[in-house]
Structures are given as structure tokens and as C-alpha cells.
Enzyme design. Structure first.
Site, PDB file in Angstrom:
ATOM      1  N   GLU A 140      -1.787   8.479   4.489  1.00 28.90           N
ATOM      2  CA  GLU A 140      -1.526   7.529   5.568  1.00 28.90           C
ATOM      3  C   GLU A 140      -0.281   7.929   6.364  1.00 28.90           C
ATOM      4  OE1 GLU A 140      -3.176   3.412   4.363  1.00 28.90           O
ATOM      5  OE2 GLU A 140      -1.135   3.024   4.992  1.00 28.90           O
ATOM      6  N   HIS A 186     -12.618  19.980 -17.323  1.00 28.08           N
ATOM      7  CA  HIS A 186     -14.055  20.073 -17.599  1.00 28.08           C
ATOM      8  C   HIS A 186     -14.858  19.514 -16.431  1.00 28.08           C
ATOM      9  CE1 HIS A 186     -12.920  21.140 -21.711  1.00 28.08           C
ATOM     10  NE2 HIS A 186     -11.928  20.302 -21.493  1.00 28.08           N
ATOM     11  N   LYS A 207      -8.375  -2.521  10.992  1.00 27.62           N
ATOM     12  CA  LYS A 207      -8.084  -3.942  10.761  1.00 27.62           C
ATOM     13  C   LYS A 207      -8.550  -4.764  11.969  1.00 27.62           C
ATOM     14  CE  LYS A 207      -4.110  -3.712   7.570  1.00 27.62           C
ATOM     15  NZ  LYS A 207      -2.738  -4.113   7.288  1.00 27.62           N
TER      16      LYS A 207
HETATM   17  O1  PA5 Z   1       1.005   1.351   3.754  1.00 30.89           O
HETATM   18  C1  PA5 Z   1       0.596   0.485   4.528  1.00 30.89           C
HETATM   19  O2  PA5 Z   1       1.284   0.064   5.453  1.00 30.89           O
HETATM   20  C2  PA5 Z   1      -0.773  -0.139   4.334  1.00 30.89           C
HETATM   21  O3  PA5 Z   1      -1.503   0.498   3.342  1.00 30.89           O
HETATM   22  C3  PA5 Z   1      -0.595  -1.595   3.944  1.00 30.89           C
HETATM   23  O4  PA5 Z   1       0.140  -1.684   2.756  1.00 30.89           O
HETATM   24  C4  PA5 Z   1      -1.959  -2.289   3.752  1.00 30.89           C
HETATM   25  O5  PA5 Z   1      -2.745  -2.130   4.895  1.00 30.89           O
HETATM   26  C5  PA5 Z   1      -1.748  -3.770   3.479  1.00 30.89           C
HETATM   27  O6  PA5 Z   1      -0.984  -4.348   4.495  1.00 30.89           O
HETATM   28  P1  PA5 Z   1      -0.199  -5.682   4.283  1.00 30.89           P
HETATM   29  O7  PA5 Z   1       0.828  -5.483   3.231  1.00 30.89           O
HETATM   30  O8  PA5 Z   1       0.407  -5.971   5.605  1.00 30.89           O
HETATM   31  O9  PA5 Z   1      -1.199  -6.724   3.884  1.00 30.89           O
END
Ligand code: PA5
Length: 460
Positions: free
Chosen positions: A285, A314, A428
Site C-alpha cells: 500500500e 515443500h 472505498k
Molecule cells: O493503511 C491504511 O491506511 C488502510 O489499510 C486502512 O488502515 C484501512 O483502509 C482501514 O481504514 P480505517 O482505519 O480508516 O478504517
């Protein structure tokens, strides 16, 4: 804290010049690394690079520990509701440091429903007594659909049991001010922990996001942060060739330039298995980005994968040793296992077992790691090792910080923003539109228009 970073098997001295790196290759990046380090310090000072400051939170640890004490007395179940960065770190923390069978003997039993599969959630709802359950709802934005939906799912059970007292079984960890969870907390006196500004989801494991469930499980969160603090000092080293976070980043960056676009994290330890899942999100990410900081289209990133030693010897290793040479593999190795015992050959009439006599399981596991490392290296497959003396709070804290700092350095080398996630946000927004959330009508129309144009090729 005792963590070593061994990069011998990426050096051309060991794997040859076609797939290996020279010290000059790495040194050429150290100027950029040093500028990045200086920028991190400045941004941390302004609280824009929040993860950098997380190791120093003594007062927060005291607050969380005393809260955890009351939770342990009052509740039989603890359900942590969150997804992505709000779940993967907390899960990795738990599975590395608490007993694998914790839920069979300890109270409160701890669960991490980080998906919205209705059958899976139903099975969890069946397992718990909601009136004796504390629900920890974790969302930085306070709006994520999966987290909101899971909370609402359990709210039905909670209100039918506790009626207006439902809020006593809720605790929130969220932004200091913004978001829908804060809106609820303004209506009811719900305990709230805060994710400091400037700390994104995937960098938040050392905030209450991970610390609250860890303290409830009896994990020593002060030791965890002290390990992170020790590593933060090491990652602040200006001699970039001695800075493990920079070195991890620089080596990965150089291999990205050489077309090795897969980064495998392979712990030789079941306790560290989920650390690889946490790393996958962090690396994917943070570094998978379409544009660089100059708005040039670069579509960069490295696909993270995970494997578990020795199990995946394996399964995956055949591919890693003989398949496309497109990966950089990082092993996580544990020097000392806490409960290692010597084996005996109970079947003395089978001399083929004799080689195991007097050896420990840990010895065998690490010998297998050494053998895999050797096979990869002999086949010019670059590999790194992060070695900890033992799986301890201090070393886990150090590992978290090291990988976060390495990700920040990699972002700087790639000249991208490693701290945003526009691709995730896009998903989202589309979800909100498809589910008819207020304010997303136009988006829904766009999606419907796209579907109208789509040609389907489906069998069955
Ligand atoms: O790393 C990130 O920003 C995302 O993976 C968020 O943690 C994830 O989308 C969840 O978002 P939130 O904590 O706002 O619910």
C-alpha cells in the site's frame, strides 16, 4: 533488542555480478538516503511523520495498562473490529507474542473479525456472550464500510441484550476529532483512544490500535516500545551503510530497477508468520503508486508475497530456486526458541533417524533455513536475513519500527508519497456508491454507465 540485518547474499561477491549488487551501487544512493533521514526528522518534529514518535509514549502505556486490567476483570471476550492497517498489525502482535492457544485457556478470549463474511461473523457471534464482550472498534477515518458494518452487526446483539447500556461494552480507537465514531462518542460516554495525527493505518500498530489488544492479552507493551525506541535510534544513523532501514530500502529499490518486482517475506517461525502479512500490506500500500511527487506517471511498487519456513519449502521453494529470477527474498530467523528440546531416536533399529538424535527442532528449522539460503544463493537468487535472538517484545517492537522506517526510505528513493493510498480510497468510494451511501449518487451513475458499456465473457 537484538536484531541483525544480513545482506551478504545480495552482494555480487556471493551471487555474481548479473544478479548481485556492489557496495558502490548502494553508496550511490546514500546521499538521497541522508536527505530523506533529515526530512523524516523535520516532519516528525512537526508530527507529520507520526510513526517516528511512537516509541516514546510512557504515559499512554500506563493508561492502556490500567485500562487493560479493568477489561480483564470485567469481560470474558474481546472483539477487535477493524480492517487493513487497523487489524493486521494487532493480529501479528498477538500471534507473535501470546500463546498460540491463548483463547483455549485465557480470559478474555480475543478475536479479530477483519472481514465481513456473514457466515464467519455468525460463527463468532455464536461463540461469544455479547453481554460479557468488549468490542474494540478501530478506524482512523471512522467511516470504513467493513468496520462500520461489523460494528452494526454486533450492535443488534448488544442492544437486544443490554438495551441502553450497550455503550458500556464499546471502546473506540480513532482520530482525535474527526469521523463518525467520534460522532457516536459525543452521544454516549464511550471510552476513546486516539491515533495520533500523521500516523496512517498501516503505520499504527504501536498506537492504541495494537497496544490496547496487546495489553489485554498480557503482552508487555512498554518492552515493545523500548525495542522500537532502540531500533529508532539505530535507524537514525547518518552513516547510511550502517543504517538497516536505509539498507533494506536501498537494496529493494535497486532490485526494483533490475526488474525484480516481487518481495517475499519468509519467516522460519510460526510465531512470526503474521508479521509477513503485516509487511505485505505495509510494502504494497505504501509503495504501489501511479504517480511520483512530480506528478509523473511511474506505476511503481513491488508485489509482496509471504512464505513460511519450513512448511513452504515443500510448496514455494522449487519456484524460488528454479523459476523466474524475479524475487528478493527476506528470511526472518530466530536464533533461540524458548522451548527447544533435544530429540531422541526411539526407534534405534532405524539408523536412518540417527542424524536427529541429540538435535533440537530449532536446530533443524534453522538448518533448513541455511539450506534454503544456500540453494537460493548458489542459483544467484538474492536473499536477505533479519535475525532476532529470540521472539520477544523488544525484538518485535524493533522489527515493526525497522520495516516502517525502511518503507519510508523506499518511498523517498522512489520519490513517491509512501503515506497515502489513493487506490484504496477509490475502492472505498465505489463501495459507498454501490451501497447507496448519501452523497455518492453521481459516483453510482458513473459506475452504472461503466457497467452498461461492459462486454461480459462468462462461462457457466
Ligand atoms: O493503511 C491504511 O491506511 C488502510 O489499510 C486502512 O488502515 C484501512 O483502509 C482501514 O481504514 P480505517 O482505519 O480508516 O478504517
Amino acid at each position: 533488542m537484538s536484531l541483525k540485518f544480513d545482506f551478504s547474499n545480495v552482494m555480487e561477491a556471493n551471487i555474481g555480478s548479473t544478479h548481485g549488487l556492489s557496495m558502490e551501487n548502494i553508496e550511490a544512493l546514500s546521499g538521497k538516503g541522508l536527505s530523506a533521514l533529515k526530512e523524516f526528522r523535520e516532519r516528525a518534529e512537526k508530527e507529520e511523520l507520526g510513526f517516528y514518535n511512537l516509541p516514546n509514549q510512557d504515559a499512554l502505556c500506563d493508561e492502556i495498562e490500567s485500562y487493560a486490567e479493568t477489561v480483564r476483570k470485567r469481560f470474558d471476550y474481546f472483539v477487535h473490529i477493524g480492517i487493513g492497517g487497523s487489524a493486521l498489525g494487532p493480529i501479528a502482535l498477538q500471534t507473535s507474542l501470546r500463546n498460540s492457544h491463548y483463547n483455549s485457556g485465557q480470559k478474555p478470549k480475543i478475536y479479530f473479525p477483519d472481514n465481513i463474511d456473514p457466515d464467519w461473523l455468525h460463527e463468532l457471534a455464536d461463540q461469544i456472550d455479547v453481554s460479557k464482550t468488549l468490542f474494540h472498534v478501530v478506524s482512523k477515518s471512522g467511516a470504513t464500510a467493513e468496520t462500520a458494518a461489523t460494528m452494526l452487526y454486533f450492535m443488534d446483539f448488544l442492544t437486544s441484550k443490554l438495551e441502553d447500556d450497550f455503550y458500556k461494552n464499546l471502546v473506540f480507537t480513532t482520530d482525535p476529532a474527526a469521523g463518525l465514531l467520534n460522532q457516536i462518542a459525543r452521544e454516549y460516554p464511550i471510552k476513546c483512544f486516539r491515533i495520533p495525527p500523521g500516523v496512517g493505518g498501516r503505520f499504527s500498530v504501536l498506537t492504541p490500535v495494537g497496544l490496547v489488544p496487546a495489553a489485554i492479552a498480557g503482552i508487555d507493551i512498554k518492552k515493545l516500545l523500548s525495542g522500537a525506541a532502540d531500533m529508532a535510534a539505530v535507524c537514525d544513523t547518518e552513516n547510511m551503510l550502517e543504517n538497516p532501514a536505509f539498507m533494506f530500502a536501498a537494496i529493494h529499490y535497486l532490485y526494483m530497477q533490475k526488474g525484480k518486482n516481487i518481495s517475499v517475506m519468509m519467516p522460519y517461525s510460526n510465531k512470526l508468520k503474521d508479521m509477513a502479512d503485516w509487511y505485505k500490506q505495509l510494502w504494497a500500500e505504501s509503495l504501489g503508486k501511479r504517480f511520483d511527487l512530480n506528478k509523473e506517471k511511474i506505476e511503481c511498487g513491488q508485489t509482496p508475497a509471504n512464505a513460511l519456513g519450513a512448511t513452504d519449502q515443500h510448496s514455494q521453494i522449487q519456484l524460488y530456486v528454479e523459476g523466474p529470477n524475479d524475487k528478493l527474498i527476506t528470511f526472518l530467523e530466530v536464533e533461540q526458541f524458548k522451548n527447544d528440546v533435544e530429540l531422541k531416536n526411539h526407534f534405534t533399529y532405524i539408523p536412518e533417524f540417527d542424524y536427529l538424535q541429540g538435535k533440537t527442532l530449532g536446530q533443524l528449522l534453522n538448518a533448513e533455513k541455511a539450506a534454503t539460503e544456500l540453494a537460493l544463493t548458489n542459483n544467484q537468487r538474492p536473499n536477505l536475513t533479519i535475525k532476532v535472538e529470540e521472539v520477544s517484545e523488544e525484538n518485535i517492537g524493533a522489527y515493526f519500527f525497522l520495516m516502517e522506517a525502511a518503507t519510508a526510505f523506499a518511498g523517498a528513493l522512489l520519490n513517491i508519497d509512501a503515506f497515502n493510498q489513493p487506490g484504496v480510497e477509490e475502492g472505498k468510494v465505489a463501495t459507498y456508491a454501490l451501497m447507496d451511501r448519501k452523497g455518492y449518487k453521481q459516483k453510482k451513475k458513473e459506475i452504472e454507465a461503466m457497467f452498461a458499456k461492459k462486454q461480459f465473457f462468462v462461462i457457466g
